[in-house]
Scaffold this motif. Structure first.
Motif, mmCIF file in Angstrom:
data_model
loop_
_atom_site.group_PDB
_atom_site.id
_atom_site.type_symbol
_atom_site.label_atom_id
_atom_site.label_comp_id
_atom_site.label_asym_id
_atom_site.label_seq_id
_atom_site.Cartn_x
_atom_site.Cartn_y
_atom_site.Cartn_z
ATOM 1 N N ARG A 1 0.819 -1.214 0.000
ATOM 2 C CA ARG A 1 0.000 0.000 0.000
ATOM 3 C C ARG A 1 0.853 1.264 0.000
ATOM 4 O O ARG A 1 0.409 2.324 -0.459
ATOM 5 N N LEU A 2 2.073 1.154 0.491
ATOM 6 C CA LEU A 2 2.995 2.292 0.507
ATOM 7 C C LEU A 2 3.789 2.399 -0.796
ATOM 8 O O LEU A 2 4.619 3.305 -0.942
ATOM 9 N N GLY A 3 3.554 1.468 -1.722
ATOM 10 C CA GLY A 3 4.314 1.467 -2.966
ATOM 11 C C GLY A 3 5.691 0.866 -2.819
ATOM 12 O O GLY A 3 6.575 1.119 -3.635
ATOM 13 N N LEU A 4 5.866 0.036 -1.788
ATOM 14 C CA LEU A 4 7.182 -0.530 -1.486
ATOM 15 C C LEU A 4 7.153 -2.057 -1.419
ATOM 16 O O LEU A 4 7.945 -2.668 -0.714
ATOM 17 N N ALA A 5 6.234 -2.680 -2.131
ATOM 18 C CA ALA A 5 6.227 -4.136 -2.205
ATOM 19 C C ALA A 5 7.515 -4.619 -2.873
ATOM 20 O O ALA A 5 8.228 -3.853 -3.527
ATOM 21 N N TYR A 6 7.805 -5.900 -2.709
ATOM 22 C CA TYR A 6 9.019 -6.466 -3.309
ATOM 23 C C TYR A 6 9.082 -6.174 -4.799
ATOM 24 O O TYR A 6 10.125 -5.774 -5.328
ATOM 25 N N GLU A 7 7.969 -6.344 -5.490
ATOM 26 C CA GLU A 7 7.955 -6.117 -6.939
ATOM 27 C C GLU A 7 8.255 -4.647 -7.277
ATOM 28 O O GLU A 7 8.934 -4.353 -8.271
ATOM 29 N N ASP A 8 7.747 -3.727 -6.451
ATOM 30 C CA ASP A 8 7.999 -2.302 -6.676
ATOM 31 C C ASP A 8 9.480 -1.978 -6.525
ATOM 32 O O ASP A 8 10.065 -1.264 -7.347
ATOM 33 N N TYR B 1 15.088 -8.672 -0.076
ATOM 34 C CA TYR B 1 13.922 -8.060 0.567
ATOM 35 C C TYR B 1 13.401 -9.019 1.639
ATOM 36 O O TYR B 1 12.867 -10.082 1.327
ATOM 37 N N CYS B 2 13.577 -8.650 2.906
ATOM 38 C CA CYS B 2 13.236 -9.540 4.024
ATOM 39 C C CYS B 2 12.030 -8.998 4.785
ATOM 40 O O CYS B 2 12.059 -7.876 5.298
ATOM 41 N N SER B 3 10.979 -9.800 4.861
ATOM 42 C CA SER B 3 9.782 -9.453 5.623
ATOM 43 C C SER B 3 9.693 -10.333 6.857
ATOM 44 O O SER B 3 9.741 -11.559 6.763
ATOM 45 N N ILE B 4 9.558 -9.698 8.018
ATOM 46 C CA ILE B 4 9.368 -10.420 9.278
ATOM 47 C C ILE B 4 7.946 -10.162 9.761
ATOM 48 O O ILE B 4 7.520 -9.011 9.879
ATOM 49 N N PRO C 1 16.584 -15.879 12.495
ATOM 50 C CA PRO C 1 16.342 -16.385 11.138
ATOM 51 C C PRO C 1 16.459 -15.302 10.072
ATOM 52 O O PRO C 1 16.908 -15.572 8.955
ATOM 53 N N ALA C 2 16.039 -14.066 10.397
ATOM 54 C CA ALA C 2 16.165 -12.984 9.421
ATOM 55 C C ALA C 2 17.628 -12.761 9.074
ATOM 56 O O ALA C 2 18.000 -12.661 7.892
ATOM 57 N N MET C 3 18.454 -12.687 10.093
ATOM 58 C CA MET C 3 19.873 -12.457 9.856
ATOM 59 C C MET C 3 20.503 -13.611 9.073
ATOM 60 O O MET C 3 21.255 -13.390 8.117
ATOM 61 N N ILE C 4 20.175 -14.832 9.434
ATOM 62 C CA ILE C 4 20.730 -15.999 8.748
ATOM 63 C C ILE C 4 20.337 -15.999 7.275
ATOM 64 O O ILE C 4 21.180 -16.197 6.381
ATOM 65 N N ASN C 5 19.059 -15.758 7.003
ATOM 66 C CA ASN C 5 18.589 -15.812 5.622
ATOM 67 C C ASN C 5 19.112 -14.648 4.796
ATOM 68 O O ASN C 5 19.378 -14.804 3.594
ATOM 69 N N ILE C 6 19.271 -13.487 5.404
ATOM 70 C CA ILE C 6 19.869 -12.358 4.687
ATOM 71 C C ILE C 6 21.306 -12.682 4.300
ATOM 72 O O ILE C 6 21.735 -12.434 3.161
ATOM 73 N N LEU C 7 22.053 -13.258 5.214
ATOM 74 C CA LEU C 7 23.445 -13.618 4.904
ATOM 75 C C LEU C 7 23.506 -14.692 3.817
ATOM 76 O O LEU C 7 24.374 -14.641 2.929
ATOM 77 N N ILE D 1 12.576 -12.732 0.962
ATOM 78 C CA ILE D 1 12.681 -13.622 2.122
ATOM 79 C C ILE D 1 11.488 -13.365 3.037
ATOM 80 O O ILE D 1 11.147 -12.231 3.331
ATOM 81 N N GLU D 2 10.870 -14.431 3.492
ATOM 82 C CA GLU D 2 9.786 -14.330 4.460
ATOM 83 C C GLU D 2 10.207 -15.014 5.750
ATOM 84 O O GLU D 2 10.671 -16.147 5.732
ATOM 85 N N VAL D 3 10.073 -14.310 6.874
ATOM 86 C CA VAL D 3 10.398 -14.867 8.185
ATOM 87 C C VAL D 3 9.125 -14.835 9.035
ATOM 88 O O VAL D 3 8.642 -13.764 9.413
ATOM 89 N N ALA D 4 8.562 -16.016 9.314
ATOM 90 C CA ALA D 4 7.341 -16.138 10.113
ATOM 91 C C ALA D 4 7.724 -16.562 11.528
ATOM 92 O O ALA D 4 8.136 -17.696 11.755
#
Length: 366
Positions: free
Chosen positions: A102-109, A119-122, A174-180, A195-198
């Motif tokens: 909605r902010l115009g900042l999706a991964y595709e944008d 692009y990491c989403s937690i 997990p965010a840090m591990i997957n980013i690396l 990257i998706e971190v649930a």
């Protein structure tokens, strides 16, 4: 040279999971810019306690970063961000699914501007599924993954945990591990990724023992009745005569044999397979006959895996941590210098000159 010294991270996250991940990445040399919402910025800035108006929690989690304050609902927000979006290596965000779009900042944008972006989403429940949009905190994630129900008091009621396991172990790490890992893959292929971190989902590996028994043997864990939840005398907390507590974990037979010998357990009780409850009750009675210090002297030099439960203040006075320099880094907080949060980054990979304070809001403002 720190391994991430050529990496720029735009951090849209707040509170604990994202900021802790980017703290450690900054310690490995990354340049981290917090994108904060005016007029107050990260909610953690308002958290108590504070020193001269500076939040202690915010300072601990955001040392060594910069801050850029942007109202993403303003017409020129994306124009202001566009140069940084093109330059960034990593974006990390922590909103509910759909907010960044909605902010115009999706991964595709962002990918349209910067094809190799990582692009990491937690979030709590993941980007898809029935719970994706549900609000939650650490306690909720532990409650709804079965973790909380396994730790109970004497009445069978769940006990409030003192750790933010989902935020940190299920989110930040997990965010840090997957980013690396994504950076490593990009080095080889040139490709960025999403990257998706649930956080809730990432709690399940902690229950590897329970999941294995459940799936393979159809044996579901009994709260308070399993090896690490109170079902054996070999993994218990016992009260001493002076009302201290002993954390006893002589799980392996060699440790249990040493433990039983020091306590003077008779053979029929030392064989805890016969009647675990009788053995546990006998051990509790014996431990209650001496003070904590007496037991520590009795166990000295013997492998029994027993410890006295310390307060945090007592733990910080342990000379072991001083010898290892665990709290050697400092943080400037409201004009006061305090020990910084201990780093999980190995000294050989850590930046030696990370800024010793958290950023003021909009510190990058021209």
């Amino acid at each position: 040279m720190p391994p991430l010294s050529d990496i720029l991270i735009l951090d849209f996250s707040t509170l604990v999971p994202g900021p802790l991940a980017t703290l450690f990445l900054a310690e490995a040399g990354a340049r981290v810019i917090k994108i904060e919402r005016p007029p107050t910025g990260d909610e953690m800035r308002l958290y108590e306690p504070s020193v001269q108006g500076e939040s202690v929690n915010f300072g601990m989690l955001n040392r060594g970063k910069s801050s850029l304050s942007i109202n993403m609902k303003e017409a020129d927000a994306l124009d202001r961000l566009r140069p940084l979006l093109k330059e960034a290596d990593v974006i990390i965000e922590q909103f509910r699914p759909g907010v960044m779009a909605r902010l115009g900042l999706a991964y595709e944008d962002v990918r349209a501007l910067n094809p190799d972006i990582i692009y990491c989403s937690i979030n709590g429940w993941g980007n898809t599924g029935p719970k994706a949009a549900a609000a939650g905190h650490d306690l909720n994630y532990m409650a709804e993954t079965g973790v909380l129900g396994l730790s109970v008091d004497g009445t069978g009621a769940p006990v409030l945990p003192p750790l933010l396991a989902a935020d940190i172990a299920g989110g930040a790490y997990p965010a840090m591990i997957n980013i690396l890992l994504a950076l490593r893959r990009r080095d080889r292929t040139g490709d960025g990724c999403q990257i998706e971190v649930a956080m809730g989902q990432n709690l399940f590996p902690f229950l590897y023992w329970a999941l294995g028994n459940a799936h393979a043997l159809d044996r579901w864990p009994v709260p308070g009745g399993e090896t690490i939840t109170g079902g054996t005398p070999r993994y218990q907390i016992y009260r001493t005569r002076d009302d201290r507590y002993m954390a006893a974990a002589p799980l392996e037979d060699r440790f249990w044999a040493n433990f039983a010998k020091v306590l003077g357990l008779p053979p029929e009780l030392a064989d805890d397979r016969r009647d675990p409850k009788a053995t546990r009750d006998a051990v509790a009675q014996i431990i209650a006959r001496k003070d904590a210090a007496e037991w520590m002297r009795a166990f000295e030099g013997i492998d029994v895996c027993c410890s006295i439960v310390l307060t945090l203040q007592e733990a910080l006075q342990d000379p072991h941590w001083a010898a290892r320099g665990v709290f050697s880094q400092s943080l400037s907080l409201g004009g006061k210098t305090v020990p910084a949060l201990p780093s999980i980054i190995a000294p050989a990979l850590r930046s030696p000159d990370i800024t010793a304070q958290a950023p003021q809001l909009d510190s990058m403002k021209p």
